[in-house]
Each structure stands twice: as C-alpha cells, then as structure tokens.
Write a protein that holds these residues in place. Structure first.
Motif, PDB file in Angstrom:
ATOM      1  N   ILE A  39       0.855  -1.184   0.000  1.00 14.44           N
ATOM      2  CA  ILE A  39       0.000   0.000   0.000  1.00 14.44           C
ATOM      3  C   ILE A  39       0.889   1.230   0.000  1.00 14.44           C
ATOM      4  CG2 ILE A  39      -0.214  -0.080   2.533  1.00 14.44           C
ATOM      5  CD1 ILE A  39      -2.973   1.271   2.188  1.00 14.44           C
ATOM      6  N   PHE A  51      -9.964   6.040 -10.818  1.00 12.25           N
ATOM      7  CA  PHE A  51      -8.543   5.728 -10.674  1.00 12.25           C
ATOM      8  C   PHE A  51      -8.207   4.355 -11.247  1.00 12.25           C
ATOM      9  CE2 PHE A  51      -8.843   9.204  -7.677  1.00 12.25           C
ATOM     10  CZ  PHE A  51      -7.632   9.849  -7.849  1.00 12.25           C
ATOM     11  N   THR A  52      -9.120   3.412 -11.105  1.00 10.35           N
ATOM     12  CA  THR A  52      -8.881   2.086 -11.680  1.00 10.35           C
ATOM     13  C   THR A  52      -9.464   1.972 -13.086  1.00 10.35           C
ATOM     14  OG1 THR A  52     -10.833   1.319 -10.447  1.00 10.35           O
ATOM     15  CG2 THR A  52      -8.668   0.858  -9.498  1.00 10.35           C
ATOM     16  N   GLU A 108      -4.434   3.326 -11.659  1.00  7.34           N
ATOM     17  CA  GLU A 108      -4.046   2.218 -10.793  1.00  7.34           C
ATOM     18  C   GLU A 108      -4.512   0.928 -11.452  1.00  7.34           C
ATOM     19  OE1 GLU A 108      -2.176   2.534  -8.184  1.00  7.34           O
ATOM     20  OE2 GLU A 108      -2.259   4.717  -7.927  1.00  7.34           O
ATOM     21  N   ALA A 134      -6.490  -3.210  -8.016  1.00  6.22           N
ATOM     22  CA  ALA A 134      -6.101  -2.397  -6.862  1.00  6.22           C
ATOM     23  C   ALA A 134      -7.344  -1.858  -6.159  1.00  6.22           C
ATOM     24  CB  ALA A 134      -5.206  -1.246  -7.299  1.00  6.22           C
ATOM     25  N   ARG A 135      -7.195  -1.611  -4.873  1.00  9.22           N
ATOM     26  CA  ARG A 135      -8.238  -0.933  -4.105  1.00  9.22           C
ATOM     27  C   ARG A 135      -7.718   0.448  -3.750  1.00  9.22           C
ATOM     28  NH1 ARG A 135     -10.463  -4.236   0.783  1.00  9.22           N
ATOM     29  NH2 ARG A 135     -11.999  -2.556   0.623  1.00  9.22           N
ATOM     30  N   VAL A 136      -8.549   1.449  -3.977  1.00  7.65           N
ATOM     31  CA  VAL A 136      -8.121   2.835  -3.796  1.00  7.65           C
ATOM     32  C   VAL A 136      -9.070   3.547  -2.841  1.00  7.65           C
ATOM     33  CG1 VAL A 136      -7.669   5.042  -4.951  1.00  7.65           C
ATOM     34  CG2 VAL A 136      -7.147   2.889  -6.126  1.00  7.65           C
ATOM     35  N   ALA A 162      -3.374   3.473  -2.361  1.00  4.23           N
ATOM     36  CA  ALA A 162      -3.645   2.365  -3.280  1.00  4.23           C
ATOM     37  C   ALA A 162      -3.093   1.076  -2.682  1.00  4.23           C
ATOM     38  CB  ALA A 162      -3.007   2.633  -4.640  1.00  4.23           C
ATOM     39  N   LYS A 185      -2.571  -3.032  -3.288  1.00 11.91           N
ATOM     40  CA  LYS A 185      -2.547  -4.059  -4.328  1.00 11.91           C
ATOM     41  C   LYS A 185      -1.569  -5.153  -3.926  1.00 11.91           C
ATOM     42  CE  LYS A 185       0.603  -0.728  -5.625  1.00 11.91           C
ATOM     43  NZ  LYS A 185       0.601   0.692  -5.248  1.00 11.91           N
ATOM     44  N   TYR A 245       1.950  -3.176 -12.273  1.00  5.84           N
ATOM     45  CA  TYR A 245       2.959  -2.223 -11.815  1.00  5.84           C
ATOM     46  C   TYR A 245       4.384  -2.654 -12.167  1.00  5.84           C
ATOM     47  CZ  TYR A 245      -0.998  -0.478  -9.137  1.00  5.84           C
ATOM     48  OH  TYR A 245      -2.223   0.015  -8.775  1.00  5.84           O
TER      49      TYR A 245
END
Length: 371
Positions: free
Chosen positions: A97, A131-132, A137, A141-143, A213, A215, A222
């Motif tokens: 994160i 964002f995703t 991201e 991913a979780r934002v 973020a 992930k 990434y």
C-alpha cells in the motif's frame, strides 16, 4: 578536639550537558547511511513506527553535511518507507500500500471555500472509481481518496512518521473491512490557511488530492520493463492514460471542490500523480515558480522592460539560484530558488529561462558555477 577524616571532594558536574538521546540516535542512523549498511532500512522503519521524526530528520541533516550519496540514500529511504508499506495477513499474498497525491492549481473567482469541498457524494464515488477504470491504478487495486483537498501548509505539516501511520490506518480500513479509527489521518486535515482573496479577485490556489492504493506486491500492472524501448513505451502509455484522465475526471474534481453553482466555473491545471513526497515537491516547485512570475510580471507592468541575472547564492547551510530582475532604475524584484544536494542545476536554469521567456524576458545572464 575530635579529628575529622579528609573526604574526597564531590566530583564537579560537567558544564557541558549530556548529549540528547535523539541526537545520538540520529548520529548512529547517519553512520549507517554513510557506511551504506544493510541495517539502514530496518532502522528507518523502526523509527517511523516509533514516531521518532526528530531522529530521522536529524540524521538526514547530518548526512546532508557529510556526504551527498549518503544524504540521498537516507532521504529516499525515509520518504519511501514512510509512504509505502508491505503487509501480509495470515497465509495471504504479500500486499503493498502506498500514499499518492495529485497536485493541481485551481483558478476561480474569489477563491475556493473549504466548507464546499467533497459535498457531492456521487461525484466523489465516480472520481474514486476513475482511478482504476482509467488505468491510473491497476484493475485489481483498491483505492481510497481522502475527502479533503489539502493546501500546501497541510501537506508540509505531515511528517514522515505521521504519513506512515496514515498508510497503516488506510491499510487497516481496506483489509479488515471495518470502520477503524484513523487519528493520524484526521490530524492531517488541519484546515486551510486563511485566504486574502476578495469576492471579485481572480484566484489561483494549489491543492492536493491525497489517496492510498492497495494491491498485491507482485501485481503485473505495476511491473516496469527493463530499460530500453519497452520501458519508454510503458511510461508513455502511463502518461497518456493520466492525461486522458485529467480531461475526463476534471468535471468530477470540480464538483468535489466547489458547490454546484460554482463548480463549472473552476479551471484546473493538473500536475502529475506521484507518490506523496514526489507530488509534494512538484507542487512546491511549481508554486514557487508561479509566485516568482507573478511578482516579476507586476514589476514589469509598473516599471517597463527589464533583464534578468541569475547568480549562485550560498550560505554555510544552503545554496540557491538568485534571480534578479533589473530595470533602468536598478533591481526591480528578486527571488531565490533553493537548491538541494544533488539537484540538476542545468535543468533548474532551463526552467527559470522558460519562465522568464514567458514573461517576455529574453535578456538573461547566468553568472555561476554548479555547486
């Protein structure tokens, strides 16, 4: 007469006070950086968890005066470990994160009003999803995005250990799937500095969107290719996605920054999304440049044509590029652009020349050697 024994005189207390414990720890941490020891990162993370900002910043300042490589190594270690945390829960995969931020300049009539920020829940939800969906991201991913636009003073007040605590709080909220207390995050929202803009004034203000973020540490989204054409293409694609996002997300950001009657009139200039400290430095640098241009522009309007001279300004503690605006009557304005250890002086000079050219100042003399 009773005899008395000669007593050894009590030792005199030293006039020099004992070294402060934090100073000793800073020196030890600086020594690890100078020796490029493997234990450096472990020590940095320990002091971050313990909230020992004085130790961390003290060590950075010591290294700054000792060795440029050690200074950069230690500064980068503190910034990276403050804003990026690796986590593993049970038998699950290793997760990463990080804290990211997006600096932007907001043009408005009369300035922004803090109380109007993030009142539009639908706009916030759509912005968060973007964002995703827009590829800033990874799709897995979780934002989370803080429902507050930070001003520069608020961002600068967030210390390394506080940022680290905020990252841990965000991770707990996302991984535990329950409402958790977030004192470090709440403390970061200290409120904007007072504004001097009148209702009819054209305002330009720097604000930061701050998010986190989460992930998998091995998320292929990434994974940066090795240096070469593939890496260049990877960065170009990333930049294109971001530029596209600044267009599509702008109406959502407007609605998050102002009420419905004012949102559409805002003009937004986005800087690049980066990790927390990189974004903060971007914003500070551009903010300084705009302030210089405003001051120099006002001087030109009132005094007429001028030339610029850029010199090296040095003290025992610091160095800067001094920019003088000189007209027929002498110096009209002056600004110092601070240099950090390892800064690319030629790149800084190019930025200054570009800014001065924008003001119509083409007669620029540079009188310095690289520090």
């Amino acid at each position: 007469m009773q005899k008395t024994k000669n007593k050894r005189p009590a030792p005199r207390k030293p006039n020099t006070p004992p070294a402060d414990k934090d100073d000793i720890l800073s020196q030890e941490l600086c020594s690890l950086a100078l020796a490029q020891e493997d234990d450096l990162r472990h020590a940095v993370r320990r002091y971050l968890r313990q909230g020992k900002d004085a130790v961390l910043y003290g060590a950075i300042e010591l290294a700054r005066g000792e060795d440029a490589d050690a200074y950069r190594t230690l500064k980068e270690a503190v910034e990276e470990d403050a804003g990026t945390v690796l986590l593993c829960k049970g038998d699950g995969p290793e997760m990463e994160i990080n804290a990211f931020a997006i600096p932007l300049f907001v043009h408005s009539l009369g300035g922004l009003r803090e109380a109007e920020g993030f009142q539009d829940e639908a706009a916030y939800a759509a912005l968060l999803d973007s964002f995703t969906s827009a590829g800033l991201e990874g799709p897995k991913a979780r934002v989370v995005l803080v429902q507050h636009a930070y001003d520069l003073a608020e961002m600068e007040r967030i210390s390394a250990s506080q940022l680290n605590a905020m990252v841990h709080e965000a991770a707990a909220a996302m991984m535990d799937k329950k409402v958790a207390e977030a004192p470090a995050l709440l403390r970061s929202i200290a409120g904007w500095q007072p504004s001097a803009f009148g209702a009819a004034d054209e305002a330009v203000e720097l604000r930061f969107l701050l998010g986190f973020a989460l992930k998998r540490a091995d998320d292929p989204f990434y994974a940066m290719p090795a240096a070469g054409k593939k890496q260049d293409a990877w960065f170009e694609a990333r930049m294109q996605r971001y530029q596209d996002w600044t267009v599509s997300a702008a109406p959502l950001v407007q609605r998050c920054l102002a009420g419905a009657d004012r949102a559409g009139a805002l003009r937004l200039n986005f800087l690049y999304q980066d990790l927390f400290h990189g974004a903060l430095q971007q914003g500070k640098s551009e903010h300084w440049m705009l302030a210089m241009m405003a001051e120099f522009g006002a001087a030109l309007d009132s005094q007429g044509p001028a030339r610029a001279v850029i010199t090296l300004v040095e003290t025992d503690e610091d160095a800067a590029l001094g920019v003088q605006l000189i007209g027929a009557a002498g110096e009209l304005a002056h600004a110092d652009r601070r240099l950090d250890v390892g800064d690319d002086v030629e790149a800084e000079l190019d930025d200054l020349r570009d800014a001065l050219a924008t003001l119509g100042i083409d007669d620029v003399t540079v009188e310095l050697t690289a520090p």
